[in-house]
Motif scaffolding. Sequence first.
Motif, PDB file in Angstrom:
ATOM      1  N   LYS A   1      78.788   3.308  72.677  1.00  0.00           N
ATOM      2  CA  LYS A   1      77.570   2.491  72.768  1.00  0.00           C
ATOM      3  C   LYS A   1      76.309   3.360  72.798  1.00  0.00           C
ATOM      4  CE  LYS A   1      79.943  -1.303  75.150  1.00  0.00           C
ATOM      5  NZ  LYS A   1      81.279  -0.718  75.000  1.00  0.00           N
ATOM      6  N   GLN A   2      76.367   4.482  72.105  1.00  0.00           N
ATOM      7  CA  GLN A   2      75.191   5.349  72.002  1.00  0.00           C
ATOM      8  C   GLN A   2      74.283   4.947  70.848  1.00  0.00           C
ATOM      9  OE1 GLN A   2      76.750   9.319  71.687  1.00  0.00           O
ATOM     10  NE2 GLN A   2      77.502   9.376  73.795  1.00  0.00           N
ATOM     11  N   VAL A   3      74.859   4.388  69.787  1.00  0.00           N
ATOM     12  CA  VAL A   3      74.073   3.899  68.653  1.00  0.00           C
ATOM     13  C   VAL A   3      74.664   2.575  68.190  1.00  0.00           C
ATOM     14  CG1 VAL A   3      73.389   6.205  67.862  1.00  0.00           C
ATOM     15  CG2 VAL A   3      75.493   5.191  67.008  1.00  0.00           C
ATOM     16  N   PRO A   4      73.850   1.712  67.609  1.00  0.00           N
ATOM     17  CA  PRO A   4      74.392   0.461  67.053  1.00  0.00           C
ATOM     18  C   PRO A   4      75.237   0.737  65.817  1.00  0.00           C
ATOM     19  CG  PRO A   4      72.012   0.314  67.430  1.00  0.00           C
ATOM     20  CD  PRO A   4      72.380   1.758  67.575  1.00  0.00           C
ATOM     21  N   LEU A   5      76.140  -0.158  65.514  1.00  0.00           N
ATOM     22  CA  LEU A   5      77.004   0.001  64.357  1.00  0.00           C
ATOM     23  C   LEU A   5      76.198   0.108  63.063  1.00  0.00           C
ATOM     24  CD1 LEU A   5      79.806  -0.043  62.999  1.00  0.00           C
ATOM     25  CD2 LEU A   5      79.682  -2.564  63.056  1.00  0.00           C
ATOM     26  N   ALA A   6      75.160  -0.704  62.930  1.00  0.00           N
ATOM     27  CA  ALA A   6      74.364  -0.688  61.694  1.00  0.00           C
ATOM     28  C   ALA A   6      73.687   0.654  61.456  1.00  0.00           C
ATOM     29  CB  ALA A   6      73.324  -1.804  61.739  1.00  0.00           C
ATOM     30  N   TRP A   7      73.378   1.402  62.510  1.00  0.00           N
ATOM     31  CA  TRP A   7      72.731   2.704  62.352  1.00  0.00           C
ATOM     32  C   TRP A   7      73.729   3.791  61.983  1.00  0.00           C
ATOM     33  CZ3 TRP A   7      68.699   3.344  66.892  1.00  0.00           C
ATOM     34  CH2 TRP A   7      67.763   2.301  66.810  1.00  0.00           C
ATOM     35  N   ALA A   8      74.996   3.594  62.321  1.00  0.00           N
ATOM     36  CA  ALA A   8      75.996   4.642  62.102  1.00  0.00           C
ATOM     37  C   ALA A   8      76.656   4.544  60.728  1.00  0.00           C
ATOM     38  CB  ALA A   8      77.054   4.583  63.192  1.00  0.00           C
ATOM     39  N   VAL A   9      76.700   3.361  60.143  1.00  0.00           N
ATOM     40  CA  VAL A   9      77.348   3.188  58.849  1.00  0.00           C
ATOM     41  C   VAL A   9      76.510   3.846  57.756  1.00  0.00           C
ATOM     42  CG1 VAL A   9      78.025   1.484  57.120  1.00  0.00           C
ATOM     43  CG2 VAL A   9      78.546   1.089  59.519  1.00  0.00           C
ATOM     44  N   GLN A  10      77.177   4.574  56.839  1.00  0.00           N
ATOM     45  CA  GLN A  10      76.488   5.279  55.757  1.00  0.00           C
ATOM     46  C   GLN A  10      76.954   4.776  54.401  1.00  0.00           C
ATOM     47  OE1 GLN A  10      76.053   9.641  56.248  1.00  0.00           O
ATOM     48  NE2 GLN A  10      77.259   9.413  58.129  1.00  0.00           N
ATOM     49  N   SER A  11      76.017   4.672  53.479  1.00  0.00           N
ATOM     50  CA  SER A  11      76.341   4.312  52.105  1.00  0.00           C
ATOM     51  C   SER A  11      76.858   5.538  51.350  1.00  0.00           C
ATOM     52  CB  SER A  11      75.111   3.744  51.397  1.00  0.00           C
ATOM     53  OG  SER A  11      74.664   2.559  52.049  1.00  0.00           O
ATOM     54  N   THR A  12      77.536   5.314  50.250  1.00  0.00           N
ATOM     55  CA  THR A  12      78.089   6.391  49.434  1.00  0.00           C
ATOM     56  C   THR A  12      77.577   6.260  48.001  1.00  0.00           C
ATOM     57  OG1 THR A  12      80.067   5.166  48.719  1.00  0.00           O
ATOM     58  CG2 THR A  12      80.172   6.289  50.856  1.00  0.00           C
ATOM     59  N   VAL A  13      78.033   7.163  47.145  1.00  0.00           N
ATOM     60  CA  VAL A  13      77.637   7.111  45.732  1.00  0.00           C
ATOM     61  C   VAL A  13      78.316   5.954  45.010  1.00  0.00           C
ATOM     62  CG1 VAL A  13      77.173   9.582  45.621  1.00  0.00           C
ATOM     63  CG2 VAL A  13      79.473   8.742  45.117  1.00  0.00           C
ATOM     64  N   VAL A  14      79.322   5.385  45.621  1.00  0.00           N
ATOM     65  CA  VAL A  14      80.022   4.244  45.027  1.00  0.00           C
ATOM     66  C   VAL A  14      79.380   2.958  45.532  1.00  0.00           C
ATOM     67  CG1 VAL A  14      82.245   3.081  44.750  1.00  0.00           C
ATOM     68  CG2 VAL A  14      82.152   5.572  44.958  1.00  0.00           C
ATOM     69  N   PRO A  15      78.853   2.136  44.672  1.00  0.00           N
ATOM     70  CA  PRO A  15      78.275   0.869  45.135  1.00  0.00           C
ATOM     71  C   PRO A  15      79.312   0.042  45.899  1.00  0.00           C
ATOM     72  CG  PRO A  15      77.695   1.275  42.829  1.00  0.00           C
ATOM     73  CD  PRO A  15      78.720   2.306  43.210  1.00  0.00           C
ATOM     74  N   ASN A  16      78.851  -0.635  46.923  1.00  0.00           N
ATOM     75  CA  ASN A  16      79.685  -1.534  47.744  1.00  0.00           C
ATOM     76  C   ASN A  16      80.650  -0.789  48.662  1.00  0.00           C
ATOM     77  OD1 ASN A  16      78.563  -3.848  46.386  1.00  0.00           O
ATOM     78  ND2 ASN A  16      79.992  -3.441  44.700  1.00  0.00           N
ATOM     79  N   LEU A  17      80.598   0.549  48.674  1.00  0.00           N
ATOM     80  CA  LEU A  17      81.481   1.318  49.558  1.00  0.00           C
ATOM     81  C   LEU A  17      80.643   2.032  50.618  1.00  0.00           C
ATOM     82  CD1 LEU A  17      84.163   2.532  50.480  1.00  0.00           C
ATOM     83  CD2 LEU A  17      83.841   4.344  48.756  1.00  0.00           C
ATOM     84  N   GLN A  18      80.965   1.755  51.880  1.00  0.00           N
ATOM     85  CA  GLN A  18      80.305   2.409  52.998  1.00  0.00           C
ATOM     86  C   GLN A  18      81.359   3.073  53.880  1.00  0.00           C
ATOM     87  OE1 GLN A  18      77.980  -0.841  54.713  1.00  0.00           O
ATOM     88  NE2 GLN A  18      76.146  -0.100  53.634  1.00  0.00           N
ATOM     89  N   VAL A  19      80.867   4.025  54.723  1.00  0.00           N
ATOM     90  CA  VAL A  19      81.784   4.809  55.554  1.00  0.00           C
ATOM     91  C   VAL A  19      81.213   4.893  56.969  1.00  0.00           C
ATOM     92  CG1 VAL A  19      82.832   7.069  55.939  1.00  0.00           C
ATOM     93  CG2 VAL A  19      82.652   6.164  53.608  1.00  0.00           C
ATOM     94  N   LEU A  20      82.096   4.715  57.936  1.00  0.00           N
ATOM     95  CA  LEU A  20      81.780   5.010  59.335  1.00  0.00           C
ATOM     96  C   LEU A  20      82.499   6.311  59.666  1.00  0.00           C
ATOM     97  CD1 LEU A  20      80.491   4.140  62.029  1.00  0.00           C
ATOM     98  CD2 LEU A  20      82.615   2.912  62.546  1.00  0.00           C
ATOM     99  N   THR A  21      81.761   7.413  59.649  1.00  0.00           N
ATOM    100  CA  THR A  21      82.376   8.731  59.878  1.00  0.00           C
ATOM    101  C   THR A  21      82.896   8.844  61.303  1.00  0.00           C
ATOM    102  OG1 THR A  21      80.236   9.693  60.478  1.00  0.00           O
ATOM    103  CG2 THR A  21      80.888   9.801  58.157  1.00  0.00           C
ATOM    104  N   ALA A  22      83.670   9.907  61.576  1.00  0.00           N
ATOM    105  CA  ALA A  22      84.309  10.053  62.891  1.00  0.00           C
ATOM    106  C   ALA A  22      83.305  10.295  64.005  1.00  0.00           C
ATOM    107  CB  ALA A  22      85.329  11.197  62.842  1.00  0.00           C
ATOM    108  N   GLY A  23      82.198  10.979  63.700  1.00  0.00           N
ATOM    109  CA  GLY A  23      81.224  11.286  64.747  1.00  0.00           C
ATOM    110  C   GLY A  23      81.680  12.441  65.615  1.00  0.00           C
TER     111      GLY A  23
END
Length: 335
Positions: A226-248
Amino acid sequence: MFNMLSGSVATRPEPFISAPRPTIAPAAELADEDEGGFAEGIDDSPFVEVGGPNGPVFSAGATVLKTVPKPTIHEPKVEAEPVVDVAPKVEPVAPPRDFPRLANSPRYLSVRFHDLSVQARTQPAIEGPDLGLVALHIPDHPISGEYRTLRDEVRAQMPEPTPRVVFFTAPSAEAGTTSVVLNLAITLAKEDAPRVLVVDANVGKPGAAGKLALKPSPGFAEVLAKQVPLAWAVQSTVVPNLQVLTAGAATSQTPQAIADDLPRLVEQLRQWYDWVLIDAGVWGAIPERDGACPSADAVYLVIRDADVGRSEFAGLRGWVKELGGLLRGYVTTQG
């Protein structure tokens, strides 16, 4: 006194021997000069000598030669000015390696410079997703076709048009779970254009950020803490419609946070994405993560083709069922 001076007195007092006194003759009357001093004469003028036993005495000046010491001339002492070395500084030349070393002489560090800047400029920098993601870089490759087949098989097991969460784990790190998950996610996002998310839950040995050239954090660990909201942690990629939540950046509290909040996070992700692919890494590395497998719609094992007959694989299948996970199949890898 006047009579004495005028010479009117017939008789002179008794002569006496007067005490000698030093005199200095005029320079014109110097009689002689030798190496040791000067010969000096005394003129014939009368002189008065006070203090004689019979009163004042007149006497004719006798010529007296007296050796006067030659004065010593002392030359002024001149202090020598300090000599300043203005010669250019010359760096010492290193002796050859076989130069004989004296006893107790210091050890010198031999150095040699190797220029790597030219070599670095000639090597092209590799940026962007890993070249091993064949489904991204070479869609027409036969292996890319294998991932399309895998996509169709997984979809056939879950035909309902609802959000689906898939859990991937392996008995060993050599199985290549991350590569399988990412290539499958790319295939899903490119072919069907749904909303696809990859969750890197392999916090002990993360790989998704490096393979897709993303920031490693904040990610999965920070969202669970609960250090950051989910929307702030999700990252977009070079592939449209594909996002990644990295391990952190995982901490000692991350395993317990996984046990407490991963099922709740999965339910939240169902509302945002059509496909959620969770890379759970090696089974047993984080027991709290393995215990959350029932929250997924399906569990798939990733194993090397040569290890299918090993007892570890059979034991892994039993553990998934015992924890309540829905084991739907396994994916073999080779290469």
